[in-house]
Design a protein around this motif. Structure first.
Motif, PDB file in Angstrom:
ATOM      1  N   LYS A  92     -97.089  68.549 -29.177  1.00 38.99           N
ATOM      2  CA  LYS A  92     -96.220  69.509 -28.490  1.00 38.99           C
ATOM      3  C   LYS A  92     -95.306  68.783 -27.495  1.00 38.99           C
ATOM      4  O   LYS A  92     -95.536  67.643 -27.126  1.00 38.99           O
ATOM      5  CB  LYS A  92     -97.070  70.529 -27.727  1.00 38.99           C
ATOM      6  N   ASP A 129     -94.940  70.147 -24.509  1.00 36.65           N
ATOM      7  CA  ASP A 129     -95.460  70.563 -23.200  1.00 36.65           C
ATOM      8  C   ASP A 129     -95.884  69.343 -22.396  1.00 36.65           C
ATOM      9  O   ASP A 129     -96.471  68.397 -22.933  1.00 36.65           O
ATOM     10  CB  ASP A 129     -96.669  71.488 -23.358  1.00 36.65           C
ATOM     11  N   THR A 136     -97.862  68.199 -18.646  1.00 36.68           N
ATOM     12  CA  THR A 136     -98.630  68.587 -17.462  1.00 36.68           C
ATOM     13  C   THR A 136     -98.897  67.342 -16.630  1.00 36.68           C
ATOM     14  O   THR A 136     -98.895  66.217 -17.131  1.00 36.68           O
ATOM     15  CB  THR A 136     -99.975  69.241 -17.829  1.00 36.68           C
ATOM     16  N   ARG A 186     -96.498  71.784 -14.471  1.00 38.07           N
ATOM     17  CA  ARG A 186     -96.283  72.045 -15.899  1.00 38.07           C
ATOM     18  C   ARG A 186     -94.796  72.099 -16.198  1.00 38.07           C
ATOM     19  O   ARG A 186     -94.000  72.531 -15.362  1.00 38.07           O
ATOM     20  CB  ARG A 186     -96.953  73.361 -16.309  1.00 38.07           C
ATOM     21  N   THR A 201     -91.722  70.820 -19.580  1.00 37.28           N
ATOM     22  CA  THR A 201     -91.429  70.389 -20.950  1.00 37.28           C
ATOM     23  C   THR A 201     -90.632  69.094 -20.902  1.00 37.28           C
ATOM     24  O   THR A 201     -89.723  68.946 -20.079  1.00 37.28           O
ATOM     25  CB  THR A 201     -90.617  71.463 -21.683  1.00 37.28           C
TER      26      THR A 201
END
Length: 254
Positions: free
Chosen positions: A47, A49, A51, A58, A60
């Motif tokens: 992904k 994403d 973190t 959080r 992207t």
């Protein structure tokens, strides 16, 4: 639906099998894992994403899933050639790879060549200080406890790994470090530190799992010491997408 040869599974050795995503088994911070028709193989989907800071931050990083997938597969194939067994089987697409299904050893294994990040804060050492020897740390993979640092004796006492597995992990981890340090230096990249995870296959074989990427490694440019890793996101420095792309360009010409 993808067709690949599965050389590992005894009952399917030499047979053409259908590699199709079935039910989702797991979703983590950076990847999803799907079952396949072969109980010994899973499909990992990367992904974008991102973190950091124990999940408090959080966001992207556009395109990082593709970069992390390709880089991990590239490095793991190189590591196989120097005697480090890995979970890698076959890349299916830019974001998806077939890997051996493993039971993860609940230890994060951190190798450090240069003081940075939490090491610098913990010991009051200026970031960028060369360490006299490469060091290894273990942390207990437990989100509720925030992955505390532990030593060999703790890991064995808690049943997280056997003494033999600890020694094997150390041997593999330093072998990874030796190969990657030399290889990346030739690309103008300093390997500051990195995190590894290991797992056991159905027959108990210990293999390198998870990923090797700018998410899990600190990369600095050899001339400028500019960050080429997730610290750009973690520290709100900007330019994370460009840095990940630069690592990919140097590593694979993409």
């Amino acid at each position: 639906m993808i067709h690949i040869m599965n050389p590992e599974s005894e009952n399917l050795k030499g047979c053409l099998i259908t590699m199709e995503k079935l039910e989702q088994l797991y979703e983590g911070k950076a990847k999803k894992v799907f079952a396949t028709a072969d109980p010994d193989l899973v499909i990992v989907s990367y992904k974008d994403d991102a973190t950091a800071l124990d999940g408090k931050k959080r966001g992207t990083i556009v395109g990082k899933g593709v970069i992390n997938n390709k880089m991990s597969n590239f490095m793991m194939q190189k590591l196989e050639k120097v005697g480090v067994p890995t979970h890698f089987v076959e890349q299916l697409s830019d974001r998806e790879t077939v890997v051996k299904k493993v039971s993860i050893v609940p230890l994060e294994v951190i190798i450090r060549n240069i003081a940075a990040g939490s090491f610098s804060k913990r010991y009051g050492v200026e970031e960028g200080t060369d360490l006299k020897i490469s060091t290894i740390e273990f942390s207990y993979k437990n989100d509720d406890l925030h992955d505390p640092l532990i030593n060999d004796y703790h890991a064995i006492a808690l049943g997280l790994a056997t003494p033999e597995e600890i020694e094997q992990i150390k041997e593999y981890a330093f072998k990874v470090n030796d190969m990657m340090k030399e290889y990346l230096l030739g690309l103008g990249i300093i390997l500051v530190d990195f995190k590894l995870e290991f797992g056991k296959t159905s027959d108990g074989t210990l293999v390198l799992a998870d990923e090797i990427s700018p998410d899990t490694c600190r990369f600095w440019d050899v001339k400028t010491h500019a960050h080429l890793d997730k610290d750009l996101f973690r520290r709100d420095l900007g330019g994370a997408e460009e840095a990940y792309q630069e690592v990919m360009r140097r590593l694979m010409g993409e």
